[in-house]
Design a protein around this motif. Structure first.
Motif, mmCIF file in Angstrom:
data_model
loop_
_atom_site.group_PDB
_atom_site.id
_atom_site.type_symbol
_atom_site.label_atom_id
_atom_site.label_comp_id
_atom_site.label_asym_id
_atom_site.label_seq_id
_atom_site.Cartn_x
_atom_site.Cartn_y
_atom_site.Cartn_z
ATOM 1 N N PRO A 13 0.628 -1.087 -0.146
ATOM 2 C CA PRO A 13 -0.004 0.067 0.141
ATOM 3 C C PRO A 13 0.793 1.423 -0.088
ATOM 4 N N GLU A 14 0.307 2.321 -0.603
ATOM 5 C CA GLU A 14 1.026 3.509 -0.593
ATOM 6 C C GLU A 14 0.914 4.104 0.766
ATOM 7 N N SER A 15 -0.114 4.002 1.375
ATOM 8 C CA SER A 15 -0.737 4.621 2.692
ATOM 9 C C SER A 15 -1.453 3.817 3.500
ATOM 10 N N LEU A 16 -1.533 3.834 4.909
ATOM 11 C CA LEU A 16 -2.572 3.283 5.635
ATOM 12 C C LEU A 16 -2.719 4.502 6.669
ATOM 13 N N GLY A 45 -12.003 0.191 18.260
ATOM 14 C CA GLY A 45 -11.015 1.171 17.589
ATOM 15 C C GLY A 45 -9.835 0.657 17.520
ATOM 16 N N ILE A 46 -8.906 1.239 16.807
ATOM 17 C CA ILE A 46 -7.542 0.662 16.513
ATOM 18 C C ILE A 46 -6.529 1.296 17.293
ATOM 19 N N THR A 47 -5.826 0.896 18.093
ATOM 20 C CA THR A 47 -4.694 1.315 18.812
ATOM 21 C C THR A 47 -3.306 1.608 18.306
ATOM 22 N N ALA A 48 -3.061 0.596 17.353
ATOM 23 C CA ALA A 48 -1.606 0.728 16.863
ATOM 24 C C ALA A 48 -1.842 -0.301 15.698
ATOM 25 N N ILE A 49 -0.854 0.313 14.640
ATOM 26 C CA ILE A 49 -0.664 -0.523 13.285
ATOM 27 C C ILE A 49 1.196 -0.589 13.159
ATOM 28 N N GLU A 50 1.306 -1.805 13.338
ATOM 29 C CA GLU A 50 2.837 -2.207 13.199
ATOM 30 C C GLU A 50 3.291 -2.705 11.821
ATOM 31 N N GLN A 78 0.303 -5.501 11.490
ATOM 32 C CA GLN A 78 -0.253 -6.138 12.777
ATOM 33 C C GLN A 78 -1.106 -5.034 13.387
ATOM 34 N N ILE A 79 -2.347 -5.299 13.269
ATOM 35 C CA ILE A 79 -3.375 -4.183 13.805
ATOM 36 C C ILE A 79 -3.856 -4.485 15.299
ATOM 37 N N SER A 120 -5.128 -8.520 18.835
ATOM 38 C CA SER A 120 -4.016 -7.780 18.037
ATOM 39 C C SER A 120 -3.129 -8.978 17.513
ATOM 40 N N SER A 121 -3.791 -10.342 17.261
ATOM 41 C CA SER A 121 -3.227 -11.398 16.660
ATOM 42 C C SER A 121 -3.031 -11.672 15.177
ATOM 43 N N GLY A 122 -3.841 -10.703 14.413
ATOM 44 C CA GLY A 122 -3.931 -10.983 12.874
ATOM 45 C C GLY A 122 -3.011 -10.141 12.234
ATOM 46 N N LEU A 123 -2.402 -10.926 11.395
ATOM 47 C CA LEU A 123 -1.298 -10.347 10.408
ATOM 48 C C LEU A 123 -2.153 -9.853 8.902
ATOM 49 N N TYR A 124 -2.287 -8.656 8.860
ATOM 50 C CA TYR A 124 -2.988 -8.292 7.598
ATOM 51 C C TYR A 124 -1.962 -8.098 6.560
ATOM 52 N N THR A 125 -2.042 -9.187 5.603
ATOM 53 C CA THR A 125 -1.026 -8.896 4.530
ATOM 54 C C THR A 125 -1.505 -8.025 3.603
ATOM 55 N N TRP A 126 -0.619 -7.509 2.544
ATOM 56 C CA TRP A 126 -1.171 -6.542 1.514
ATOM 57 C C TRP A 126 -2.149 -7.218 0.806
ATOM 58 N N ALA A 127 -2.058 -8.627 0.397
ATOM 59 C CA ALA A 127 -3.035 -9.125 -0.425
ATOM 60 C C ALA A 127 -4.442 -9.317 0.167
#
Length: 128
Positions: free
Chosen positions: A6-9, A62-67, A75-76, A83-90
């Motif tokens: 992604p260009e940005s989140l 709500g979201i507290t962190a995006i790493e 990881q959101i 907080s255990s999900g890994l959000y891949t670009w796909a």
């Protein structure tokens, strides 16, 4: 949507919305609730088909962190402790591309289960 980075989140706390922008494409807004109830974690998705766990009462999450995780995911962390999900670009691209259909399917599952998005609401169905 592409599978590129992604260009940005950007997370807007004011309306609990995550803006996802891929290069050369329009930004897509997804709610924190949408991201949370469709988390790619095993806690939500299970370990195989049919093992999904319906997430209820997440309307105000709500979201507290995006790493960042390497060069392929983030990881959101959510304010409900998840907080255990890994959000891949796909996966982010899929959420953005299929947002309407995925949200509609989620609402239908809530209805079928007699559950609510509101954490303070219990749904009772009377069948006569």
């Amino acid at each position: 949507m592409t599978q590129h980075t992604p260009e940005s989140l950007k997370y807007r706390r004011s309306d609990r919305t995550l803006e996802i922008r891929f290069p050369g494409e329009a930004a897509v807004d997804v709610s924190a609730e949408f991201s949370r109830v469709l988390s790619p974690s095993a806690e939500v998705q299970g370990h195989g088909p049919g093992q999904e766990v319906l997430q209820t009462g997440k309307a105000n999450v709500g979201i507290t962190a995006i790493e960042p995780v390497g060069h392929y995911a983030v990881q959101i962390s959510f304010d409900d402790g998840h907080s255990s999900g890994l959000y891949t670009w796909a996966y982010l691209a899929q959420l953005a591309r299929e947002k309407r259909a995925l949200w509609q399917r989620y609402l239908e599952k809530l209805d079928e289960a007699g559950a609510s998005r509101d954490p303070s609401t219990d749904v009772v169905k009377f069948i006569g």
